[in-house]
Enzyme design. Structure first.
Site, PDB file in Angstrom:
ATOM      1  N   SER A   7       0.845  -1.193   0.000  1.00 47.64           N
ATOM      2  CA  SER A   7       0.000   0.000   0.000  1.00 47.64           C
ATOM      3  C   SER A   7       0.879   1.241   0.000  1.00 47.64           C
ATOM      4  CB  SER A   7      -0.892   0.002   1.240  1.00 47.64           C
ATOM      5  OG  SER A   7      -1.423   1.293   1.418  1.00 47.64           O
ATOM      6  N   HIS A  32      -1.213  -1.274  -4.225  1.00 46.51           N
ATOM      7  CA  HIS A  32      -2.488  -0.928  -3.573  1.00 46.51           C
ATOM      8  C   HIS A  32      -2.531   0.578  -3.334  1.00 46.51           C
ATOM      9  CE1 HIS A  32      -6.009  -1.963  -1.028  1.00 46.51           C
ATOM     10  NE2 HIS A  32      -5.572  -1.038  -0.185  1.00 46.51           N
ATOM     11  N   ASP A  34      -4.725   3.671  -1.810  1.00 42.50           N
ATOM     12  CA  ASP A  34      -5.795   3.984  -0.857  1.00 42.50           C
ATOM     13  C   ASP A  34      -6.322   5.401  -1.045  1.00 42.50           C
ATOM     14  OD1 ASP A  34      -6.107   1.658   0.921  1.00 42.50           O
ATOM     15  OD2 ASP A  34      -3.995   2.011   1.392  1.00 42.50           O
ATOM     16  N   MET A  36      -9.114   8.209   0.251  1.00 43.37           N
ATOM     17  CA  MET A  36      -9.993   8.545   1.387  1.00 43.37           C
ATOM     18  C   MET A  36     -10.596   9.933   1.175  1.00 43.37           C
ATOM     19  SD  MET A  36      -7.503   7.378   4.480  1.00 43.37           S
ATOM     20  CE  MET A  36      -6.582   5.826   4.369  1.00 43.37           C
ATOM     21  N   HIS A  65      -8.386   1.172  -3.802  1.00 45.42           N
ATOM     22  CA  HIS A  65      -9.305   0.946  -2.675  1.00 45.42           C
ATOM     23  C   HIS A  65      -9.964   2.283  -2.334  1.00 45.42           C
ATOM     24  CE1 HIS A  65      -9.527  -0.269   1.896  1.00 45.42           C
ATOM     25  NE2 HIS A  65     -10.724  -0.173   1.346  1.00 45.42           N
ATOM     26  N   MET A  67     -12.130   4.460  -0.205  1.00 47.60           N
ATOM     27  CA  MET A  67     -12.787   4.636   1.092  1.00 47.60           C
ATOM     28  C   MET A  67     -13.520   5.969   1.031  1.00 47.60           C
ATOM     29  SD  MET A  67      -9.667   3.149   3.375  1.00 47.60           S
ATOM     30  CE  MET A  67      -8.504   3.370   2.026  1.00 47.60           C
ATOM     31  N   MET A 138     -11.396  -6.067   5.561  1.00 52.16           N
ATOM     32  CA  MET A 138     -10.545  -5.152   6.330  1.00 52.16           C
ATOM     33  C   MET A 138     -10.255  -5.770   7.699  1.00 52.16           C
ATOM     34  SD  MET A 138      -9.963  -2.374   4.520  1.00 52.16           S
ATOM     35  CE  MET A 138      -9.077  -1.567   5.833  1.00 52.16           C
ATOM     36  N   ASP A 176      -6.671  -6.655   4.205  1.00 51.75           N
ATOM     37  CA  ASP A 176      -6.007  -5.351   4.297  1.00 51.75           C
ATOM     38  C   ASP A 176      -6.046  -4.844   5.737  1.00 51.75           C
ATOM     39  OD1 ASP A 176      -5.057  -2.760   3.896  1.00 51.75           O
ATOM     40  OD2 ASP A 176      -6.745  -2.110   2.645  1.00 51.75           O
TER      41      ASP A 176
HETATM   42  C1  DX5 Z   1      -6.181   1.493   5.744  1.00 51.25           C
HETATM   43  C2  DX5 Z   1      -5.774   1.160   4.343  1.00 51.25           C
HETATM   44  C3  DX5 Z   1      -4.677   0.190   4.281  1.00 51.25           C
HETATM   45  C4  DX5 Z   1      -3.399   0.625   4.919  1.00 51.25           C
HETATM   46  C5  DX5 Z   1      -2.719  -0.608   5.436  1.00 51.25           C
HETATM   47  O1  DX5 Z   1      -7.353   2.215   5.729  1.00 51.25           O
HETATM   48  O2  DX5 Z   1      -6.847   0.636   3.614  1.00 51.25           O
HETATM   49  O3  DX5 Z   1      -4.449  -0.247   2.937  1.00 51.25           O
HETATM   50  O4  DX5 Z   1      -2.518   1.288   4.044  1.00 51.25           O
HETATM   51  O5  DX5 Z   1      -1.624  -0.240   6.196  1.00 51.25           O
HETATM   52  P1  DX5 Z   1      -0.895  -1.277   7.183  1.00 51.25           P
HETATM   53  O6  DX5 Z   1      -0.427  -2.413   6.341  1.00 51.25           O
HETATM   54  O7  DX5 Z   1       0.217  -0.460   7.759  1.00 51.25           O
HETATM   55  O8  DX5 Z   1      -1.917  -1.707   8.199  1.00 51.25           O
HETATM   56 ZN    ZN Z   2      -6.403  -0.278   1.610  1.00 50.38          ZN
END
Ligand code: DX5
Ligand code: ZN
Length: 218
Positions: A7, A32, A34, A36, A65, A67, A138, A176
């Site tokens: 990620s 990956h 992310d 948000m 991903h 969010m 998750m 994840d």
């Molecule tokens: C959290 C993200 C993850 C995050 C994981 O909301 O969706 O993808 O980057 O990070 P680690 O591996 O550090 O838990």
């Molecule tokens: Zn993620």
């Protein structure tokens, strides 16, 4: 063999090209990404302009991903910006909105994923099972990297793996949150075939060794 998806949330964004090179050379399978919105989760991260730049930079498989609330508003733009897979949250809209967004992703020729927060039961994926190429469980509350793996989610991973097997579906099962060399084997044993890892990869200087450790090749 299990796929590893580092990620980039945990990467150094001032050196993003070099960070991507390091995981590619380190034999990562997917990248990956992310996204948000500060509403679905209490944090902001990166979005369309960064995805466009990353797409121009690399041919790695981009696992996006989202969010974000009401993701149907943005799936087309994320597909156009270069996502190979767009994963949306089951909790982010009403059932019809989620189904329409998943079908739009596939219509645009990309893989569609459905993510479940820790508090969401496994069977929330059932209404969408024919419309998804991947289910993401998750194992932390979404919003932040560096949190601890929630072992109580293993049962959900097992239940979804059992469902996929029973129905003969080729859908992938991604996990994840809090994945490291200790928790990765637990997720794989429960049925995961794609592991996302942020801090366990980008927090280590030797990316190849970090990725190998997640595969269990210590
Ligand atoms: C959290 C993200 C993850 C995050 C994981 O909301 O969706 O993808 O980057 O990070 P680690 O591996 O550090 O838990
Ligand atoms: Zn993620």
């Amino acid at each position: 063999m299990v796929r590893i998806a580092p990620s980039i949330l945990a990467a150094d964004f001032a050196r993003l090209g070099a960070e991507i090179d390091s995981i590619r050379e380190g034999k990562a399978d997917w990248l990956h990404f992310d996204v948000m919105d500060g509403l679905f989760v209490p944090n902001l991260s990166i979005g369309l302009p960064v995805l466009e730049s990353v797409r121009r930079y690399t041919d790695m498989f981009l696992d996006v991903h989202l969010m974000i609330r009401e993701p149907g508003r943005y799936v087309e733009r994320f597909c156009e910006a270069g996502a190979d897979l767009v994963c949306i949250h089951a909790e982010a809209d009403a059932e019809e909105g989620i189904r329409a967004a998943l079908r739009e992703i596939r219509r645009l020729g990309k893989k569609a994923g459905l993510a479940l927060k820790p508090g969401t039961a496994w069977d929330a994926a059932l209404p969408f099972i024919e419309d998804v190429d991947l289910i993401l469980v998750m194992t932390v509350e979404p919003g932040f990297g560096g949190q601890s793996f929630m072992a109580d989610q293993l049962e959900k991973i097992r239940a979804i793996r059992a469902l996929l097997k029973e129905r003969g579906l080729r859908c992938e099962l991604e996990v994840d949150g809090g994945i490291n060399a200790e928790t990765a084997p637990l997720a794989v044993e429960a049925g995961a075939d794609v592991l996302v890892a942020g801090s366990a990869v980008f927090g280590k200087s030797d990316r190849r060794a970090a990725i190998a450790a997640l595969r269990g090749n210590l």
